[in-house]
Design a protein around this motif. Structure first.
Motif, PDB file in Angstrom:
ATOM      1  N   LEU A  24       0.797  -1.219   0.000  1.00  0.00           N
ATOM      2  CA  LEU A  24       0.000   0.000   0.000  1.00  0.00           C
ATOM      3  C   LEU A  24       0.838   1.281   0.000  1.00  0.00           C
ATOM      4  CD1 LEU A  24      -2.879   0.986  -0.208  1.00  0.00           C
ATOM      5  CD2 LEU A  24      -3.022   0.934   2.288  1.00  0.00           C
ATOM      6  N   PRO A  25       1.986   1.337   0.679  1.00  0.00           N
ATOM      7  CA  PRO A  25       2.783   2.570   0.611  1.00  0.00           C
ATOM      8  C   PRO A  25       3.150   2.952  -0.822  1.00  0.00           C
ATOM      9  CG  PRO A  25       3.549   1.228   2.424  1.00  0.00           C
ATOM     10  CD  PRO A  25       2.554   0.386   1.646  1.00  0.00           C
ATOM     11  N   SER A  26       3.481   1.991  -1.647  1.00  0.00           N
ATOM     12  CA  SER A  26       3.827   2.263  -3.040  1.00  0.00           C
ATOM     13  C   SER A  26       2.609   2.710  -3.834  1.00  0.00           C
ATOM     14  CB  SER A  26       4.443   1.013  -3.672  1.00  0.00           C
ATOM     15  OG  SER A  26       4.789   1.259  -5.012  1.00  0.00           O
ATOM     16  N   VAL A  27       1.473   2.089  -3.593  1.00  0.00           N
ATOM     17  CA  VAL A  27       0.239   2.489  -4.286  1.00  0.00           C
ATOM     18  C   VAL A  27      -0.072   3.945  -3.962  1.00  0.00           C
ATOM     19  CG1 VAL A  27      -2.247   2.108  -4.450  1.00  0.00           C
ATOM     20  CG2 VAL A  27      -0.700   0.149  -4.385  1.00  0.00           C
ATOM     21  N   VAL A  28      -0.009   4.307  -2.694  1.00  0.00           N
ATOM     22  CA  VAL A  28      -0.293   5.681  -2.276  1.00  0.00           C
ATOM     23  C   VAL A  28       0.714   6.646  -2.886  1.00  0.00           C
ATOM     24  CG1 VAL A  28      -0.380   7.237  -0.286  1.00  0.00           C
ATOM     25  CG2 VAL A  28      -1.489   4.991  -0.157  1.00  0.00           C
ATOM     26  N   ALA A  29       1.973   6.281  -2.858  1.00  0.00           N
ATOM     27  CA  ALA A  29       3.024   7.164  -3.365  1.00  0.00           C
ATOM     28  C   ALA A  29       2.918   7.424  -4.862  1.00  0.00           C
ATOM     29  CB  ALA A  29       4.399   6.571  -3.037  1.00  0.00           C
ATOM     30  N   HIS A  30       2.379   6.473  -5.607  1.00  0.00           N
ATOM     31  CA  HIS A  30       2.364   6.586  -7.068  1.00  0.00           C
ATOM     32  C   HIS A  30       0.953   6.765  -7.647  1.00  0.00           C
ATOM     33  CE1 HIS A  30       6.597   5.695  -7.266  1.00  0.00           C
ATOM     34  NE2 HIS A  30       6.392   4.725  -6.396  1.00  0.00           N
ATOM     35  N   SER A  31       0.029   7.261  -6.830  1.00  0.00           N
ATOM     36  CA  SER A  31      -1.359   7.383  -7.283  1.00  0.00           C
ATOM     37  C   SER A  31      -1.931   8.776  -7.032  1.00  0.00           C
ATOM     38  CB  SER A  31      -2.222   6.332  -6.577  1.00  0.00           C
ATOM     39  OG  SER A  31      -1.728   5.040  -6.836  1.00  0.00           O
ATOM     40  N   ALA A  32      -1.121   9.774  -7.260  1.00  0.00           N
ATOM     41  CA  ALA A  32      -1.569  11.155  -7.043  1.00  0.00           C
ATOM     42  C   ALA A  32      -2.810  11.445  -7.875  1.00  0.00           C
ATOM     43  CB  ALA A  32      -0.463  12.132  -7.395  1.00  0.00           C
ATOM     44  N   GLY A  33      -3.794  12.040  -7.244  1.00  0.00           N
ATOM     45  CA  GLY A  33      -5.018  12.403  -7.949  1.00  0.00           C
ATOM     46  C   GLY A  33      -6.078  11.330  -7.983  1.00  0.00           C
ATOM     47  N   ALA A  34      -5.741  10.122  -7.584  1.00  0.00           N
ATOM     48  CA  ALA A  34      -6.716   9.025  -7.570  1.00  0.00           C
ATOM     49  C   ALA A  34      -7.247   8.824  -6.154  1.00  0.00           C
ATOM     50  CB  ALA A  34      -6.083   7.728  -8.063  1.00  0.00           C
ATOM     51  N   GLU A  35      -8.495   8.411  -6.057  1.00  0.00           N
ATOM     52  CA  GLU A  35      -9.032   8.015  -4.765  1.00  0.00           C
ATOM     53  C   GLU A  35      -8.610   6.572  -4.514  1.00  0.00           C
ATOM     54  OE1 GLU A  35     -13.228   7.655  -2.312  1.00  0.00           O
ATOM     55  OE2 GLU A  35     -13.301   7.539  -4.494  1.00  0.00           O
ATOM     56  N   ILE A  36      -8.068   6.308  -3.351  1.00  0.00           N
ATOM     57  CA  ILE A  36      -7.669   4.951  -2.993  1.00  0.00           C
ATOM     58  C   ILE A  36      -8.661   4.438  -1.962  1.00  0.00           C
ATOM     59  CG2 ILE A  36      -5.869   3.475  -2.046  1.00  0.00           C
ATOM     60  CD1 ILE A  36      -3.851   5.621  -3.018  1.00  0.00           C
ATOM     61  N   VAL A  37      -9.227   3.283  -2.260  1.00  0.00           N
ATOM     62  CA  VAL A  37     -10.252   2.691  -1.411  1.00  0.00           C
ATOM     63  C   VAL A  37      -9.825   1.266  -1.070  1.00  0.00           C
ATOM     64  CG1 VAL A  37     -12.671   2.002  -1.252  1.00  0.00           C
ATOM     65  CG2 VAL A  37     -12.045   4.035  -2.590  1.00  0.00           C
ATOM     66  N   VAL A  38      -9.860   0.929   0.210  1.00  0.00           N
ATOM     67  CA  VAL A  38      -9.673  -0.460   0.617  1.00  0.00           C
ATOM     68  C   VAL A  38     -11.018  -0.951   1.133  1.00  0.00           C
ATOM     69  CG1 VAL A  38      -8.549  -2.062   2.207  1.00  0.00           C
ATOM     70  CG2 VAL A  38      -7.222  -0.220   1.157  1.00  0.00           C
ATOM     71  N   ALA A  39     -11.542  -1.978   0.499  1.00  0.00           N
ATOM     72  CA  ALA A  39     -12.791  -2.603   0.923  1.00  0.00           C
ATOM     73  C   ALA A  39     -12.424  -3.819   1.755  1.00  0.00           C
ATOM     74  CB  ALA A  39     -13.622  -2.994  -0.288  1.00  0.00           C
ATOM     75  N   ASP A  40     -12.717  -3.745   3.037  1.00  0.00           N
ATOM     76  CA  ASP A  40     -12.360  -4.842   3.925  1.00  0.00           C
ATOM     77  C   ASP A  40     -13.489  -5.860   3.976  1.00  0.00           C
ATOM     78  OD1 ASP A  40     -10.335  -5.850   5.958  1.00  0.00           O
ATOM     79  OD2 ASP A  40     -12.265  -5.996   6.996  1.00  0.00           O
TER      80      ASP A  40
END
Length: 87
Positions: A24-40
């Motif tokens: 997840l740290p890499s996803v957050v770092a490389h996803s500027a402008g996108a909404e990141i959602v984790v569905a648990d």
């Protein structure tokens, strides 16, 4: 693409804290402008607690039970408004 295009990265999680910690740290770092959602998907580990403590920018959708792969994604995507989805 124009600035008004909405992109959502939707990650389905079930007892995957170790994967969230690793990737997840890499996803957050490389996803500027996108909404990141984790569905648990009804996790019994401390995945949600980990997300709440470490990733305040990530939207969490919680399901009380495991809805399975397609059920979890379908339920999550019904709660996310976006032009494009990355799953």
């Amino acid at each position: 693409m124009t600035d008004d295009v909405r992109i959502a990265i939707v990650i389905l999680n079930w007892n995957g804290k170790h994967f969230l910690e690793k990737f997840l740290p890499s996803v957050v770092a490389h996803s500027a402008g996108a909404e990141i959602v984790v569905a648990d998907n009804g996790s019994e580990d401390d995945s949600v607690l980990f997300l709440e403590k470490n990733f305040s920018s990530v939207r969490i959708i919680r399901f009380e039970k495991n809805l399975g792969f397609t059920g979890g994604y379908n339920a999550a995507l019904n709660q996310v408004k976006s032009d494009y989805y990355v799953c």
